[in-house]
Enzyme design. Structure first.
Site, PDB file in Angstrom:
ATOM      1  N   LYS A   1     -15.021  15.698  38.645  1.00 47.50           N
ATOM      2  CA  LYS A   1     -14.337  16.619  37.715  1.00 47.50           C
ATOM      3  C   LYS A   1     -15.296  17.311  36.748  1.00 47.50           C
ATOM      4  O   LYS A   1     -15.058  18.464  36.358  1.00 47.50           O
ATOM      5  CB  LYS A   1     -13.261  15.885  36.906  1.00 47.50           C
ATOM      6  CG  LYS A   1     -12.359  14.944  37.706  1.00 47.50           C
ATOM      7  CD  LYS A   1     -11.468  15.659  38.689  1.00 47.50           C
ATOM      8  CE  LYS A   1     -10.644  14.650  39.474  1.00 47.50           C
ATOM      9  NZ  LYS A   1     -10.196  15.102  40.776  1.00 47.50           N
TER      10      LYS A   1
ATOM     11  N   ARG B   1      12.228  15.959  43.553  1.00 45.20           N
ATOM     12  CA  ARG B   1      11.795  14.857  44.429  1.00 45.20           C
ATOM     13  C   ARG B   1      12.800  13.715  44.301  1.00 45.20           C
ATOM     14  O   ARG B   1      13.138  13.300  43.188  1.00 45.20           O
ATOM     15  CB  ARG B   1      10.420  14.338  44.018  1.00 45.20           C
ATOM     16  CG  ARG B   1       9.336  15.393  44.034  1.00 45.20           C
ATOM     17  CD  ARG B   1       7.995  14.724  43.841  1.00 45.20           C
ATOM     18  NE  ARG B   1       6.956  15.716  43.593  1.00 45.20           N
ATOM     19  CZ  ARG B   1       5.655  15.439  43.635  1.00 45.20           C
ATOM     20  NH1 ARG B   1       5.243  14.209  43.899  1.00 45.20           N
ATOM     21  NH2 ARG B   1       4.762  16.376  43.396  1.00 45.20           N
TER      22      ARG B   1
ATOM     23  N   GLU C   1     -12.962  15.522  26.526  1.00 48.84           N
ATOM     24  CA  GLU C   1     -12.292  16.792  26.247  1.00 48.84           C
ATOM     25  C   GLU C   1     -11.463  16.670  24.979  1.00 48.84           C
ATOM     26  O   GLU C   1     -11.013  15.581  24.623  1.00 48.84           O
ATOM     27  CB  GLU C   1     -11.320  17.159  27.390  1.00 48.84           C
ATOM     28  CG  GLU C   1     -12.003  17.717  28.617  1.00 48.84           C
ATOM     29  CD  GLU C   1     -11.017  18.117  29.707  1.00 48.84           C
ATOM     30  OE1 GLU C   1      -9.810  17.832  29.580  1.00 48.84           O
ATOM     31  OE2 GLU C   1     -11.478  18.705  30.699  1.00 48.84           O
TER      32      GLU C   1
ATOM     33  N   LYS D   1       5.128  13.432  39.549  1.00 48.08           N
ATOM     34  CA  LYS D   1       5.985  14.584  39.265  1.00 48.08           C
ATOM     35  C   LYS D   1       7.387  14.334  39.799  1.00 48.08           C
ATOM     36  O   LYS D   1       7.560  13.706  40.849  1.00 48.08           O
ATOM     37  CB  LYS D   1       5.398  15.839  39.923  1.00 48.08           C
ATOM     38  CG  LYS D   1       4.035  16.216  39.368  1.00 48.08           C
ATOM     39  CD  LYS D   1       3.324  17.234  40.256  1.00 48.08           C
ATOM     40  CE  LYS D   1       1.902  17.460  39.763  1.00 48.08           C
ATOM     41  NZ  LYS D   1       1.092  18.195  40.764  1.00 48.08           N
TER      42      LYS D   1
ATOM     43  N   ASN E   1      -7.239  20.661  43.383  1.00 43.82           N
ATOM     44  CA  ASN E   1      -6.725  19.804  44.461  1.00 43.82           C
ATOM     45  C   ASN E   1      -7.015  20.493  45.785  1.00 43.82           C
ATOM     46  O   ASN E   1      -6.510  21.582  46.046  1.00 43.82           O
ATOM     47  CB  ASN E   1      -5.216  19.585  44.311  1.00 43.82           C
ATOM     48  CG  ASN E   1      -4.861  18.858  43.030  1.00 43.82           C
ATOM     49  OD1 ASN E   1      -3.930  19.221  42.343  1.00 43.82           O
ATOM     50  ND2 ASN E   1      -5.611  17.857  42.678  1.00 43.82           N
TER      51      ASN E   1
ATOM     52  N   ARG F   1      -6.090  20.236  48.837  1.00 41.56           N
ATOM     53  CA  ARG F   1      -5.148  19.850  49.903  1.00 41.56           C
ATOM     54  C   ARG F   1      -3.851  20.638  49.754  1.00 41.56           C
ATOM     55  O   ARG F   1      -3.609  21.274  48.728  1.00 41.56           O
ATOM     56  CB  ARG F   1      -4.817  18.361  49.772  1.00 41.56           C
ATOM     57  CG  ARG F   1      -4.232  18.054  48.394  1.00 41.56           C
ATOM     58  CD  ARG F   1      -3.622  16.691  48.259  1.00 41.56           C
ATOM     59  NE  ARG F   1      -2.859  16.603  47.028  1.00 41.56           N
ATOM     60  CZ  ARG F   1      -3.351  16.353  45.838  1.00 41.56           C
ATOM     61  NH1 ARG F   1      -4.640  16.147  45.678  1.00 41.56           N
ATOM     62  NH2 ARG F   1      -2.556  16.315  44.780  1.00 41.56           N
TER      63      ARG F   1
ATOM     64  N   GLY G   1      -4.960  11.569  38.690  1.00 46.11           N
ATOM     65  CA  GLY G   1      -3.705  10.848  38.491  1.00 46.11           C
ATOM     66  C   GLY G   1      -3.698   9.963  37.261  1.00 46.11           C
ATOM     67  O   GLY G   1      -2.934   9.014  37.181  1.00 46.11           O
TER      68      GLY G   1
END
Ligand code: MV4
Length: 448
Positions: free
Chosen positions: A112, A332, A195, A232, A285, A287, A159
């Site tokens: 990152k 979801r 950060e 999420k 991400n 993917r 995550g």
């Protein structure tokens, strides 16, 4: 094409393959013998026992399945091996096309701190923080300059693992030690960076597709702030928090970043919107994502089909900004009990009647009589709706969820209905703190 995944995403990919006239080879663990992805595929290869580390995550088994069936390419879906550079290299060494970016790009963005350095060079707005990896001594200096609260993050993280909010200077040392140790244990890399903590924040991500001929298409944003412990629950597009100027700033910067990275295939760039609505990049991400149908519903572009066309060396037929219309929401449905701290609740699905009707899509691998195995992710279905306006889409989402009959296992269906009905969600001004703040106020989350 080998589909190196299971569940709804394997089914989603097999459908796209069949529409293009491509044969699909499924892989499965012994827990998934009777799964829908196995039934829909043209061939299926058992790759091991139920444990994912011995089946869906075992690179030699997946590669062998592709080789013995004469596959030319591999689609990894999301999770499992989808962002694993060693898997991409194993595919390439076996002469298999990997449907996704190169191992080098996945490595660069998987770190990152390195990803932030790349984004800085591409002129992408960043959250203020240390330039790259920082020692405890460097973090102490930077934290005072940034002002508290600050966020310690693991460079190998994701995550929320290896992440700590720090409110006071005297807590920096112990937080640094704990987060670094957590990252070392989880990722084998305890490197940290710092950060400024943006709180409250909204989580908005930009979808992109890049072909191998320099074509870049940005497909707008998804608002993903309705989450619990980094899982999420509801995503929507467009985000009520973005002005068209902020959106264009984000899309133009993502386009530059993709060119700079040499990005190929589908990707998502995550941003946080600060209290003033200005976007700051946090991570990439590499993917296809769970929530990709939200973008498909507003753009009309089949992202998985485009992924397959790009992997075959074709050009994107449109580049620049994808057209969009209306509003889409994804809910979801997880096999979890919101009244028992969201404990996973696998088991036999005795009744399963998904919603139908205009503007409704259900992505699932579950059917009546199916057993949800306890070994994998608890998501059992995604309900995605589209309508002309946000209010109409919310009404359609509630109608669809009320129509959805699921018996035999507890699910997050009723919680989603409570959220969609809440004043806070309807107002559109929610942040990533929404669910934590609503704990105990939504009827379906109250302990039985
Ligand atoms: C942040 C943040 C606030 N400030 N960074 C969470 C996981 C990883 N993707 C980054 N995350 C965050 N980074 C700064 N500087 C808040 C979060 C965050 C979050 C982000 C997106 C979605 C849900 C979240 C829940 C809690 C914290």
């Amino acid at each position: 094409m080998l589909v190196a995944n299971r569940g709804e995403i394997a089914v989603r990919i097999i459908r796209a393959l069949h529409e293009l006239g491509v044969e699909a080879v499924a892989v499965y663990s012994t827990a998934d013998r009777d799964a829908l992805h196995v039934r829909l595929a043209d061939q299926a290869i058992c790759i091991g026992p139920p444990s994912a580390t011995e089946s869906y995550l075992r690179i030699p088994n997946v590669i062998a399945a592709a080789e013995t069936t004469g596959c030319e390419a591999v689609h990894p879906g999301y999770g499992f091996l989808s962002e694993n550079p060693a898997f991409v290299r194993a595919c390439v060494e076996s002469g298999l096309i990997f449907v996704g970016p190169s191992a080098e790009v996945i490595e660069k963005t998987g770190d990152k701190a390195r990803a932030k350095a790349e984004m800085r060079a591409a002129g992408v707005p960043l959250v203020p923080g240390t330039e790259g990896v920082a020692t405890l001594a460097e973090v102490r200096v930077a934290a005072v300059e940034l002002g508290f609260p600050v966020l310690l993050k693991a460079t190998a993280g994701g995550g929320g693992k290896g992440m700590r909010v720090v409110d006071r200077p005297e807590d920096l040392e112990s937080a640094y030690g704990a987060a670094s140790a957590e990252a070392e244990a989880a990722f084998g890399d305890g490197s940290m960076y710092l950060e400024k903590a943006l709180v409250p924040a909204r989580h908005v991500e930009i979808q992109v597709l890049c072909d191998g001929h320099g074509g870049v298409l940005t497909l707008g944003e998804r608002e993903c702030s309705i989450q619990r412990r980094h899982q999420k629950l509801i995503e929507e597009s467009p985000s009520a928090a973005l002005t068209s100027e902020a959106r264009e700033t984000m899309e133009a910067s993502v386009e530059r970043a993709c060119r700079q990275l040499g990005y190929l295939n589908a990707g998502t760039f995550e941003f946080l919107l600060g209290p003033d609505g200005s976007p700051s990049f946090i991570e990439v991400n590499c993917r296809l994502q769970v929530e990709h149908p939200v973008t498909e519903m507003v753009t009309g572009i089949d992202i998985v089909r485009e992924q397959l066309r790009i992997a075959a060396g074709e050009r994107l037929s449109v580049t620049g900004r994808a057209p969009r219309a209306g509003h889409a929401i994804e809910i979801r449905i997880n096999a979890e009990d919101p009244r028992r701290d969201f404990a996973p609740a696998p088991g036999l699905v005795s009744r399963f009647r998904p919603p139908l009707g205009p503007g409704v899509r259900v992505d699932t691998a579950v059917f009546e009589g199916a057993s949800i195995p306890p070994f994998y992710d608890s998501m059992i279905a995604k309900v995605i709706v589209r309508d002309d306006t946000r209010d109409a889409a919310i009404a359609r989402a509630i109608r669809s969820l009320e129509e959805f009959e699921i018996e035999g296992i507890p699910t997050t269906r009723d919680l989603a209905i409570d959220i969609l009905r809440s004043r806070e969600f309807r107002g559109g001004a929610y942040s990533t703190s929404y669910l934590a703040e609503m704990e105990g106020r939504l009827p379906s989350m109250v302990p039985a």
